[in-house]
Design a protein around this motif. Sequence first.
Motif, mmCIF file in Angstrom:
data_model
loop_
_atom_site.group_PDB
_atom_site.id
_atom_site.type_symbol
_atom_site.label_atom_id
_atom_site.label_comp_id
_atom_site.label_asym_id
_atom_site.label_seq_id
_atom_site.Cartn_x
_atom_site.Cartn_y
_atom_site.Cartn_z
ATOM 1 N N TYR B 11 -22.411 -11.981 20.798
ATOM 2 C CA TYR B 11 -23.531 -11.166 20.373
ATOM 3 C C TYR B 11 -24.095 -10.927 21.521
ATOM 4 O O TYR B 11 -24.898 -11.829 22.232
ATOM 5 C CB TYR B 11 -24.300 -11.497 19.469
ATOM 6 C CG TYR B 11 -23.928 -11.740 17.953
ATOM 7 C CD1 TYR B 11 -23.604 -10.465 17.315
ATOM 8 C CD2 TYR B 11 -23.490 -12.860 17.333
ATOM 9 C CE1 TYR B 11 -23.006 -10.587 15.940
ATOM 10 C CE2 TYR B 11 -22.701 -12.960 16.050
ATOM 11 C CZ TYR B 11 -22.604 -11.698 15.320
ATOM 12 O OH TYR B 11 -22.203 -11.618 14.207
ATOM 13 N N HIS B 14 -24.443 -13.751 24.410
ATOM 14 C CA HIS B 14 -24.215 -14.960 23.942
ATOM 15 C C HIS B 14 -22.992 -15.018 23.072
ATOM 16 O O HIS B 14 -22.640 -14.261 22.309
ATOM 17 C CB HIS B 14 -25.382 -15.202 22.552
ATOM 18 C CG HIS B 14 -25.273 -16.276 21.824
ATOM 19 N ND1 HIS B 14 -25.098 -17.434 22.379
ATOM 20 C CD2 HIS B 14 -25.240 -16.441 20.486
ATOM 21 C CE1 HIS B 14 -25.248 -18.376 21.469
ATOM 22 N NE2 HIS B 14 -25.075 -17.924 20.450
ATOM 23 N N VAL B 16 -20.183 -16.222 20.590
ATOM 24 C CA VAL B 16 -20.108 -16.975 19.308
ATOM 25 C C VAL B 16 -18.661 -17.492 19.008
ATOM 26 O O VAL B 16 -18.519 -18.432 18.164
ATOM 27 C CB VAL B 16 -21.013 -16.372 18.240
ATOM 28 C CG1 VAL B 16 -22.309 -16.106 18.451
ATOM 29 C CG2 VAL B 16 -20.421 -15.061 18.072
ATOM 30 N N PRO B 35 -20.741 -27.924 11.596
ATOM 31 C CA PRO B 35 -21.963 -27.720 11.427
ATOM 32 C C PRO B 35 -22.687 -26.348 11.294
ATOM 33 O O PRO B 35 -22.016 -25.387 11.774
ATOM 34 C CB PRO B 35 -22.513 -28.441 12.800
ATOM 35 C CG PRO B 35 -21.299 -28.430 13.769
ATOM 36 C CD PRO B 35 -20.102 -28.348 12.695
ATOM 37 N N SER B 36 -23.827 -26.151 10.979
ATOM 38 C CA SER B 36 -24.432 -24.713 10.870
ATOM 39 C C SER B 36 -24.644 -24.091 12.050
ATOM 40 O O SER B 36 -24.822 -24.700 13.269
ATOM 41 C CB SER B 36 -25.832 -24.968 10.429
ATOM 42 O OG SER B 36 -26.478 -23.811 10.414
ATOM 43 N N GLY B 37 -24.202 -22.777 12.209
ATOM 44 C CA GLY B 37 -24.174 -22.147 13.652
ATOM 45 C C GLY B 37 -22.829 -22.264 14.001
ATOM 46 O O GLY B 37 -22.620 -21.834 15.540
ATOM 47 N N ALA B 38 -21.760 -23.029 13.730
ATOM 48 C CA ALA B 38 -20.539 -23.319 14.370
ATOM 49 C C ALA B 38 -19.737 -21.960 14.600
ATOM 50 O O ALA B 38 -18.967 -21.845 15.713
ATOM 51 C CB ALA B 38 -19.698 -24.336 13.682
ATOM 52 N N GLY B 39 -19.911 -20.950 13.690
ATOM 53 C CA GLY B 39 -19.244 -19.638 14.066
ATOM 54 C C GLY B 39 -18.230 -19.581 12.666
ATOM 55 O O GLY B 39 -17.507 -18.646 12.753
ATOM 56 N N LYS B 40 -18.543 -20.268 11.735
ATOM 57 C CA LYS B 40 -17.373 -20.170 10.628
ATOM 58 C C LYS B 40 -17.507 -18.976 9.842
ATOM 59 O O LYS B 40 -16.511 -18.038 9.634
ATOM 60 C CB LYS B 40 -17.883 -21.493 9.408
ATOM 61 C CG LYS B 40 -17.797 -22.636 10.041
ATOM 62 C CD LYS B 40 -18.077 -23.693 8.949
ATOM 63 C CE LYS B 40 -19.759 -23.654 8.469
ATOM 64 N NZ LYS B 40 -20.829 -24.129 9.404
ATOM 65 N N SER B 41 -18.930 -18.364 9.476
ATOM 66 C CA SER B 41 -18.988 -17.025 8.988
ATOM 67 C C SER B 41 -18.441 -15.983 9.662
ATOM 68 O O SER B 41 -17.817 -15.225 9.412
ATOM 69 C CB SER B 41 -20.569 -16.811 8.594
ATOM 70 O OG SER B 41 -20.893 -17.914 7.532
ATOM 71 N N THR B 42 -18.897 -16.038 11.246
ATOM 72 C CA THR B 42 -18.556 -15.047 11.901
ATOM 73 C C THR B 42 -16.888 -15.031 12.072
ATOM 74 O O THR B 42 -16.452 -13.785 12.168
ATOM 75 C CB THR B 42 -18.999 -15.366 13.436
ATOM 76 O OG1 THR B 42 -20.659 -15.658 13.444
ATOM 77 C CG2 THR B 42 -18.691 -14.281 14.517
ATOM 78 N N GLU B 162 -18.554 -19.758 1.987
ATOM 79 C CA GLU B 162 -19.343 -20.589 1.218
ATOM 80 C C GLU B 162 -19.795 -20.166 -0.001
ATOM 81 O O GLU B 162 -20.837 -19.653 -0.583
ATOM 82 C CB GLU B 162 -20.828 -20.654 1.911
ATOM 83 C CG GLU B 162 -20.758 -21.293 3.303
ATOM 84 C CD GLU B 162 -21.878 -21.775 3.977
ATOM 85 O OE1 GLU B 162 -22.670 -22.193 3.115
ATOM 86 O OE2 GLU B 162 -22.117 -21.866 5.145
ATOM 87 N N HIS B 194 -18.987 -26.131 2.308
ATOM 88 C CA HIS B 194 -19.580 -27.465 2.820
ATOM 89 C C HIS B 194 -19.311 -28.606 1.471
ATOM 90 O O HIS B 194 -19.645 -29.681 1.780
ATOM 91 C CB HIS B 194 -21.048 -27.508 2.816
ATOM 92 C CG HIS B 194 -21.678 -26.591 3.874
ATOM 93 N ND1 HIS B 194 -21.444 -27.069 5.304
ATOM 94 C CD2 HIS B 194 -22.316 -25.326 4.332
ATOM 95 C CE1 HIS B 194 -22.058 -26.421 6.081
ATOM 96 N NE2 HIS B 194 -22.434 -25.134 5.512
HETATM 97 N N1 LIG Z 1 -26.139 -10.545 13.815
HETATM 98 C C1 LIG Z 1 -26.096 -11.736 14.703
HETATM 99 N N2 LIG Z 1 -26.644 -11.291 15.862
HETATM 100 C C2 LIG Z 1 -26.808 -12.474 16.901
HETATM 101 N N3 LIG Z 1 -26.377 -13.493 16.654
HETATM 102 C C3 LIG Z 1 -25.655 -13.944 15.557
HETATM 103 C C4 LIG Z 1 -25.534 -12.985 14.608
HETATM 104 N N4 LIG Z 1 -25.082 -13.472 13.629
HETATM 105 C C5 LIG Z 1 -24.747 -14.920 13.795
HETATM 106 N N5 LIG Z 1 -25.225 -15.060 14.915
HETATM 107 C C6 LIG Z 1 -24.938 -16.331 15.817
HETATM 108 O O1 LIG Z 1 -23.895 -16.554 15.841
HETATM 109 C C7 LIG Z 1 -23.667 -18.141 15.803
HETATM 110 C C8 LIG Z 1 -22.654 -18.549 14.808
HETATM 111 O O2 LIG Z 1 -23.288 -18.251 13.449
HETATM 112 P P1 LIG Z 1 -22.339 -18.195 12.093
HETATM 113 O O3 LIG Z 1 -23.351 -17.488 11.056
HETATM 114 O O4 LIG Z 1 -20.887 -17.722 12.387
HETATM 115 O O5 LIG Z 1 -22.344 -19.750 11.614
HETATM 116 P P2 LIG Z 1 -21.832 -20.561 10.602
HETATM 117 O O6 LIG Z 1 -20.933 -21.490 10.945
HETATM 118 O O7 LIG Z 1 -21.607 -19.657 9.443
HETATM 119 O O8 LIG Z 1 -23.214 -21.382 10.050
HETATM 120 P P3 LIG Z 1 -23.939 -21.629 8.506
HETATM 121 O O9 LIG Z 1 -23.047 -22.866 8.082
HETATM 122 O O10 LIG Z 1 -25.092 -21.846 8.835
HETATM 123 O O11 LIG Z 1 -23.546 -20.479 7.810
HETATM 124 C C9 LIG Z 1 -24.913 -18.664 15.386
HETATM 125 O O12 LIG Z 1 -25.345 -19.164 16.795
HETATM 126 C C10 LIG Z 1 -25.910 -17.500 15.063
HETATM 127 O O13 LIG Z 1 -26.998 -17.607 15.421
#
Ligand SMILES: Nc1ncnc2c1ncn2[C@@H]1O[C@H](COP(=O)(O)OP(=O)(O)OP(=O)(O)O)[C@@H](O)[C@H]1O
Lengths: 219, 242
Positions: B11, B14, B16, B35-42, B162, B194
């Motif tokens: 992004y 940054h 991810v 953990p949260s922010g690991a990038g799973k959703s991405t 999730e 989770h």
């Molecule tokens: N649209 C976006 N623009 C900029 N950064 C983003 C965007 N979406 C996610 N991120 C960043 O990408 C990283 C991964 O986010 P992601 O949502 O994939 O985490 P996650 O593992 O799904 O977390 P969670 O368990 O909280 O859902 C995080 O640091 C988040 O801040």
Amino acid sequence: MDYNLDWSVIPQNMDAILEGLWLTLQISALALLISIPIGILAGLLRISRNHFISFLATTYIEFIRGVPLLVLLLWIYFVLNQFLHLGAYWSAIVGLAFFSGSFIAEIVRAGIESVPRGQMEAARSSGMSYITAMRLIILPQAFRKVLPPMASQFIILIKDSSLVSVISVADLTLAGKNIVGTTFRSLEVWTFIALLYFAMTFIISQVIRFLEKKYKVAE
Amino acid sequence: MINIQNVNKYYGKHQVLHNIELEIPKSQIFALIGPSGAGKSTLIRTINALEEIQEGQILVDGISVHDKKTDINTLRSEIGFVFQNFHLYPHLTALQNVSYSPIYVKKVSKKEAETRAKELLSSLGLGNKVDSFPGQLSGGQQQRVAIARALAMDPKIMLFDEPTSALDPEMIKEVLDAIRKLATTGMTMVVVTHEMGFAREICNQIVFMADGKVVEVAPPEQFFTQPQSDRGKDFLNKVLNH
Ligand SMILES: Nc1ncnc2c1ncn2[C@@H]1O[C@H](COP(=O)(O)OP(=O)(O)OP(=O)(O)O)[C@@H](O)[C@H]1O
Ligand SMILES: [Mg+2]
């Protein structure tokens, strides 16, 4: 104040009033019908990911919104008319339609942007194209949200149509002017004309309120 | 069936996702945890191109997902996606939510699509909610409608991000049961979750992510009893002892 009210001026000039009213209704309705597709198209193009298309739509919207309707009507009638030979009647409709269209475009854009992003994602995830998702999922939801501002815009359109009298379109306002010119009964005539405008806008707001209720139940 | 090859995603500046390599065979169920922010959703969202990638490639049945020449709509119609917040269409009934894509994307006849939608809704315990609007359903019911919507396209793969995180505790089970049932049909699935007990029970592999990297891939028994990485141990300590 020493003024004898004499309402007989109204029935005596009913034909001219009704003709003016009819023209106002025609012009407003046609302008409205044309402004809706213009507005939806311009609103959709404005949020296009293609920067050039978005720029064109933005230019149209911002330019028209920045020009007084009176000036726009005069410009269309005295300038554009030289090339396109629209005549006063169509100059009025085109002017009102493009003017109103620029405002509808912004209403449409705001309506679309108010639909949560997840809706488009869900629709695209299940294989819908961008256009199909817009048509089946996004626009129907935006439609519900834009009804109130659209109602205001239609009411403004009807009221704004009174300006077409400056390019000598014989609408309700011009009919009023002409009758006052010969009878000097300003109070009666303008009061009655005002009531007629109010009646038209009142009906519109009631229709929209009905639509709002009808679609609210569905959610 | 899903081949993730050296994927990097940014992004802006940054990063991810870092060099993600993952192979998910047919009929396997993979859990993405971390953990949260690991990038799973991405990561899960890159599999059906809801997110773009800058480097690497993802193949689904040999088709490159992010290739501009790929017909993304056809590909997506074969990959079901279930969101944390359901994203049901609020202006449509449960039946329409489920039958619209078969009708308008697959061009199935309305009658056929609605019959199948009713079957799916019934099998998920929603036979009496066919004509309800999403706003009239509980969270658990909405999520089951969302699962039916995804299944209505007869996907080869189901992705869940999730699916139970937005639900009240008493509704989690009904949604997990629906996914369990799906697991028995041999569907290929990727589930971000989770729910550790659930992941352990139904998944073939656990993919543990942290800081945009795949840290560990292991069968559940191994991961939950003997995690190899320090990050994994740390994470398990936190989630299992809270
Ligand atoms: N649209 C976006 N623009 C900029 N950064 C983003 C965007 N979406 C996610 N991120 C960043 O990408 C990283 C991964 O986010 P992601 O949502 O994939 O985490 P996650 O593992 O799904 O977390 P969670 O368990 O909280 O859902 C995080 O640091 C988040 O801040
Ligand atoms: Mg997430």
